[in-house]
Design a protein around this motif. Structure first.
Motif, PDB file in Angstrom:
ATOM      1  N   THR A   7       0.843  -1.184   0.000  1.00  0.00           N
ATOM      2  CA  THR A   7       0.000   0.000   0.000  1.00  0.00           C
ATOM      3  C   THR A   7       0.881   1.237   0.000  1.00  0.00           C
ATOM      4  O   THR A   7       1.825   1.347   0.779  1.00  0.00           O
ATOM      5  CB  THR A   7      -0.926   0.018   1.234  1.00  0.00           C
ATOM      6  N   GLY A   9       1.045   5.217   0.577  1.00  0.00           N
ATOM      7  CA  GLY A   9       0.360   6.339   1.213  1.00  0.00           C
ATOM      8  C   GLY A   9       1.025   7.651   0.873  1.00  0.00           C
ATOM      9  O   GLY A   9       2.246   7.724   0.725  1.00  0.00           O
ATOM     10  N   ILE A  36      -3.497   5.432  -0.643  1.00  0.00           N
ATOM     11  CA  ILE A  36      -4.152   6.207   0.414  1.00  0.00           C
ATOM     12  C   ILE A  36      -3.633   7.634   0.351  1.00  0.00           C
ATOM     13  O   ILE A  36      -2.420   7.854   0.314  1.00  0.00           O
ATOM     14  CB  ILE A  36      -3.875   5.614   1.809  1.00  0.00           C
ATOM     15  N   SER A  38      -3.752  11.597   2.038  1.00  0.00           N
ATOM     16  CA  SER A  38      -4.062  12.294   3.278  1.00  0.00           C
ATOM     17  C   SER A  38      -3.561  13.726   3.177  1.00  0.00           C
ATOM     18  O   SER A  38      -2.693  14.054   2.365  1.00  0.00           O
ATOM     19  CB  SER A  38      -3.396  11.598   4.477  1.00  0.00           C
ATOM     20  N   THR A  57      -8.178   5.642  -1.367  1.00  0.00           N
ATOM     21  CA  THR A  57      -8.874   5.856  -0.098  1.00  0.00           C
ATOM     22  C   THR A  57      -8.420   7.188   0.491  1.00  0.00           C
ATOM     23  O   THR A  57      -7.218   7.478   0.518  1.00  0.00           O
ATOM     24  CB  THR A  57      -8.563   4.744   0.908  1.00  0.00           C
ATOM     25  N   ALA A  59      -7.761   9.118   3.655  1.00  0.00           N
ATOM     26  CA  ALA A  59      -7.566   8.887   5.088  1.00  0.00           C
ATOM     27  C   ALA A  59      -8.197  10.020   5.884  1.00  0.00           C
ATOM     28  O   ALA A  59      -8.277  11.162   5.425  1.00  0.00           O
ATOM     29  CB  ALA A  59      -6.078   8.792   5.401  1.00  0.00           C
ATOM     30  N   CYS A  65      -3.142   7.502   7.520  1.00  0.00           N
ATOM     31  CA  CYS A  65      -2.435   7.170   6.281  1.00  0.00           C
ATOM     32  C   CYS A  65      -1.141   6.433   6.591  1.00  0.00           C
ATOM     33  O   CYS A  65      -0.823   5.421   5.958  1.00  0.00           O
ATOM     34  CB  CYS A  65      -2.150   8.449   5.496  1.00  0.00           C
ATOM     35  N   SER A  69      -0.213   2.266   5.578  1.00  0.00           N
ATOM     36  CA  SER A  69       0.643   2.227   4.395  1.00  0.00           C
ATOM     37  C   SER A  69       1.934   1.466   4.640  1.00  0.00           C
ATOM     38  O   SER A  69       2.432   1.389   5.764  1.00  0.00           O
ATOM     39  CB  SER A  69       0.977   3.660   3.947  1.00  0.00           C
TER      40      SER A  69
END
Length: 267
Positions: A7, A9, A36, A38, A57, A59, A65, A69
């Motif tokens: 993932t 972030g 993700i 943020s 997504t 956060a 985040c 991540s």
């Protein structure tokens, strides 16, 4: 061994984050890394999450985040970098990518609560939203190159100073647009329709740049210096060179390099 994709972030949801996320979602669909986003302002992330549902997504916080991540791209305003990093809790397994142009990995390490598994500096561009342009990474990190090579051409350098050189060159984006802008204006002044002038000149630059991408160093030098004697390309080279036009670009790099490199040692 797990086949689960890591993932990624993003701390900060500005232009660079938007470009990278767009690149992953629109041009790297065969490797759907979970993303993700943020920001210090939660609503700043909603546009990306709504544009790419199921892939992105938003956060609720920067810390969320970080917690969710594996790779974390630090893309906050450089002025806020230290405050943001010190406010977050990282884990040793994190892999950190810094894209703040005037910050070093060594600085960021001193702001973190633990030592991350991997840390590197990266220079992406907003063109990544639509084109696989260059992404500088330092130091060379194969796993990062594998991931981000899905959206760009990864150029690896060994030192942060070398990365600062490329960071300095990114200051040429606006001047390159300005060259096209001036040529379009000139063509229009010669009674060429603005739409035709824009289409021709922008596409001519794109084609020439694409040709250069297929050359090595000697090939680029040859294309830049060798033209038909008495031809219009040679004439333009001489006129612009005699006016200091080419040297002006190099001279502009020096003060920008001083700003970009700061106290980063050359060695």
């Amino acid at each position: 061994m797990s086949n689960k994709l890591p993932t990624i972030g993003f701390l900060g949801s500005g232009a660079i984050t938007t470009a990278m996320v767009t690149g992953f979602c629109e041009r790297a669909g065969d490797t759907p890394y979970p993303l993700i986003v943020s920001d210090m302002k939660e609503e700043a992330c909603e546009t990306l999450a709504q544009k790419f549902p199921g892939r992105v997504t938003a956060a609720k916080s920067l810390q969320e985040c970080v917690d969710k991540s594996d790779w974390i791209v630090i893309a906050v305003w450089p002025q806020a970098g230290e405050q943001v990093i010190r406010s977050l809790t990282f884990r040793p397994g994190h892999k950190i990518i810094n894209v703040m142009f005037d910050k070093t990995v060594e600085e960021i390490k001193t702001w973190m609560n633990c030592e991350a598994e991997a840390m590197l500096h990266m220079i992406p561009g907003t063109f990544l939203s639509f084109y696989p342009g260059p992404i500088v990474q330092c130091p060379p990190t194969p796993e990062a190159a594998e991931i981000f090579g899905k959206i760009g051409t990864v150029v690896s350098v060994d030192s942060r100073y070398q990365a600062a050189v490329f960071g300095t060159v990114t200051a040429c984006f606006a001047p390159i647009f300005a060259v096209m802008d001036h040529l379009i204006d000139w063509a229009v002044s010669e009674d060429v329709p603005a739409s035709a002038a824009t289409q021709y000149i922008t596409n001519m630059f794109a084609a020439v740049c694409q040709e250069a991408c297929n050359k090595d160093r000697e090939g680029v030098h040859y294309m830049a210096t060798v033209s038909t004697p008495g031809g219009i390309n040679m004439q333009a080279l001489e006129l612009i060179g005699n006016a200091g036009g080419f040297q002006a670009w190099v001279d502009a790099m020096k003060p920008i390099m001083a700003r970009t490199a700061g106290n980063i040692p050359k060695a």
